[in-house]
Design a protein around this motif. Sequence first.
Motif, mmCIF file in Angstrom:
data_model
loop_
_atom_site.group_PDB
_atom_site.id
_atom_site.type_symbol
_atom_site.label_atom_id
_atom_site.label_comp_id
_atom_site.label_asym_id
_atom_site.label_seq_id
_atom_site.Cartn_x
_atom_site.Cartn_y
_atom_site.Cartn_z
ATOM 1 N N ARG A 1 -5.118 11.111 -24.412
ATOM 2 C CA ARG A 1 -5.783 11.821 -25.378
ATOM 3 C C ARG A 1 -6.747 13.154 -24.748
ATOM 4 O O ARG A 1 -6.364 14.034 -24.731
ATOM 5 N N CYS A 2 -7.638 12.421 -24.021
ATOM 6 C CA CYS A 2 -8.527 13.410 -23.452
ATOM 7 C C CYS A 2 -8.137 13.566 -21.846
ATOM 8 O O CYS A 2 -7.039 12.890 -21.174
ATOM 9 N N PRO A 3 -8.519 14.732 -21.109
ATOM 10 C CA PRO A 3 -8.104 14.904 -19.763
ATOM 11 C C PRO A 3 -8.712 14.017 -18.551
ATOM 12 O O PRO A 3 -8.501 14.178 -17.524
ATOM 13 N N SER A 4 -9.445 12.711 -19.245
ATOM 14 C CA SER A 4 -9.870 11.963 -18.173
ATOM 15 C C SER A 4 -9.023 11.273 -17.088
ATOM 16 O O SER A 4 -7.849 10.932 -17.619
ATOM 17 N N ALA A 5 -9.181 11.261 -16.099
ATOM 18 C CA ALA A 5 -8.069 10.468 -15.045
ATOM 19 C C ALA A 5 -9.051 9.739 -13.940
ATOM 20 O O ALA A 5 -9.891 10.091 -13.610
ATOM 21 N N SER A 6 -8.603 8.548 -13.585
ATOM 22 C CA SER A 6 -9.049 7.743 -12.480
ATOM 23 C C SER A 6 -8.944 8.452 -11.050
ATOM 24 O O SER A 6 -7.966 9.325 -10.881
ATOM 25 N N GLU A 7 -9.546 7.822 -10.131
ATOM 26 C CA GLU A 7 -9.311 8.228 -8.648
ATOM 27 C C GLU A 7 -7.972 7.524 -8.328
ATOM 28 O O GLU A 7 -7.358 6.543 -9.079
ATOM 29 N N MET A 8 -7.169 8.038 -7.184
ATOM 30 C CA MET A 8 -6.114 7.548 -6.753
ATOM 31 C C MET A 8 -6.438 6.168 -6.049
ATOM 32 O O MET A 8 -7.453 5.949 -5.472
ATOM 33 N N HIS A 9 -5.410 5.339 -6.416
ATOM 34 C CA HIS A 9 -5.572 4.000 -5.849
ATOM 35 C C HIS A 9 -4.220 3.307 -5.016
ATOM 36 O O HIS A 9 -3.219 3.757 -5.267
ATOM 37 N N ASN A 10 -4.683 2.762 -3.921
ATOM 38 C CA ASN A 10 -3.525 2.142 -3.316
ATOM 39 C C ASN A 10 -2.994 0.773 -3.721
ATOM 40 O O ASN A 10 -3.766 -0.075 -4.203
ATOM 41 N N LEU A 11 -1.769 0.806 -4.164
ATOM 42 C CA LEU A 11 -1.332 -0.363 -4.909
ATOM 43 C C LEU A 11 -0.344 -1.116 -3.804
ATOM 44 O O LEU A 11 0.548 -1.713 -3.769
ATOM 45 N N TYR A 12 -1.021 -1.463 -2.790
ATOM 46 C CA TYR A 12 -0.486 -2.141 -1.383
ATOM 47 C C TYR A 12 -1.904 -2.474 -0.758
ATOM 48 O O TYR A 12 -3.095 -1.915 -0.604
ATOM 49 N N GLU A 13 -1.712 -3.474 0.123
ATOM 50 C CA GLU A 13 -2.707 -3.726 1.188
ATOM 51 C C GLU A 13 -2.434 -3.138 2.579
ATOM 52 O O GLU A 13 -1.066 -2.877 2.970
ATOM 53 N N GLU A 14 -3.565 -2.675 3.010
ATOM 54 C CA GLU A 14 -3.380 -2.136 4.377
ATOM 55 C C GLU A 14 -3.619 -2.890 5.636
ATOM 56 O O GLU A 14 -4.007 -4.033 5.482
ATOM 57 N N VAL A 15 -3.024 -2.384 6.610
ATOM 58 C CA VAL A 15 -2.901 -3.220 7.951
ATOM 59 C C VAL A 15 -4.582 -2.802 8.655
ATOM 60 O O VAL A 15 -4.878 -1.424 8.590
ATOM 61 N N GLN A 16 -5.224 -3.869 8.881
ATOM 62 C CA GLN A 16 -6.578 -3.604 9.222
ATOM 63 C C GLN A 16 -6.773 -3.201 10.781
ATOM 64 O O GLN A 16 -6.070 -3.873 11.637
ATOM 65 N N THR A 17 -7.131 -1.956 11.039
ATOM 66 C CA THR A 17 -7.227 -1.747 12.366
ATOM 67 C C THR A 17 -8.501 -0.800 12.592
ATOM 68 O O THR A 17 -9.214 -0.571 11.660
ATOM 69 N N ASN A 18 -9.144 -0.602 13.769
ATOM 70 C CA ASN A 18 -10.232 -0.007 14.032
ATOM 71 C C ASN A 18 -10.205 1.518 14.339
ATOM 72 O O ASN A 18 -11.085 2.155 14.527
#
Length: 485
Positions: free
Chosen positions: A42-59
């Motif tokens: 109904r309203c223009p409210s929208a959430s932030e983008m989210h990763n629907l996956y796990e990330e490879v942990q690197t430095n």
Amino acid sequence: MFNTAFKEHGRTSPGCDGRLTWDMDSEERRGLNTRLRLKCSRCPSASEMHNLYEEVQTNSRGRKAATVNYGLQVGLSQTPIGSSSLRKILMATNTPPPSESSLQKTSNTVMQKVVTLNKCDMKERCKKLVNINKLRGAPNPNNIGIQCDGMYNNPLYSGVGETPFQPATQTVFSLAEDVTSSHEIISLVTKNKICPEGQHLKNNPSHVCTEQTCGANIPMTQNIGDEFTWAKEGIQDLLKNDLNVKDITSDPDSTIFKAAESLYAEGKLSDEPRHFVDTRHLAENVRKAIKKDESLQKIMPKSTKAERTKLLHNFAIDFTDRCTGEINQAQIKCTGHASKIKKQLSYVSDAIICCYMGEHALCKKHSLVCKGGKRNWLTKSAYLDGNFKIPYSRANARILQTCVNRRLAPSVLDKSILNTNTQKVESFNRRLRRSLPKNVTFARNFHGRAHSAAHSTNNGPGESIKVLCAGVGAPIPEGGGLVNL
């Protein structure tokens, strides 16, 4: 994602009673994964983008890869298909496929990690061999025996007379240990002439072909069938892992042993190497030689030439089986003692000659597989009739003696006294075809796929996938997809 979006929506639009749904128009694909957000109906409210996956942990800084995309490349490296085939499969299931460039970039990164992981794995296996020799009480635990063989993406002889270049452009030269019954792959030499950027045909001095840049590590003009050089590199690789090659088993016509002799002459090998011939190839060569022996064909107990030729082919197979059986039993009876084996087989030679001429007295006394009488070797043969008998004469005995000497002569036994073969590396060559099939040329990631096949051979398919995925940063959780492997 939902918890955060609900809280944010309640804070920014407290009176709104709309429902939060997927904002499919904002979807961002990351290979097989996606990034999404929720929006209010109904309203223009929208959430932030989210990763629907796990990330490879690197430095490293920047966007991190998805673990499933890394795991996908590990799995592909142990199958015959590549990125193009994978995209077709995904499209057929109505799944949005990743772009070819994305798959290639991920594969380049993952395959370099696989090469490093497999080299570390082979290094640990080299250390284990030294410990095994120490437990066995070997005087020099660093001395080992190896078996070697090479495989090419195309037969070297297939383009004879058709092209000035060799048809083969890629080769994998493998070395397996002969210390344990597992015969693990402990060194791998991979050579590739193909540059995906085509710089072998362009005069571009700015491009340098390496395994890391384009995958090509030898020039197009170099002899890819140079097993002497590849064997030398493989043995030097073992020297870096504190292993000294003592016994080498290879094909009878190979130049592999000359590489070890060269390293010994240079003072890099501490002990003089010994060369042993692959018993399977040796037996096959003896069989072929007997089939072509015209003097043997003339004494076969048949009336016509066609019948004698057919019988000679059966005799060649039976004869090599008889010699192989005698040698195997002598190895067991004499517990591998070389001088005792040679002495035992010297008496067996006369027994074999008499056996094929219908006299089994010596078989009762000396043979290890034929005890004479009604249940002699010929009655149990699958290739010769129980009544087979070569006419007895001194001339025929001399012809048969020549056949026996091809396999049981002292000089031949010296080359095969350990009864070793190259069956492990040849079976590994067949497994290589799973990762590097003949109908597909993987130019950029040839080395990674070869090492992935070696890792799978040493660890088993399920354990290999699990270890490699964890090594590249995409670990498979307990109870995951490997439960049935």
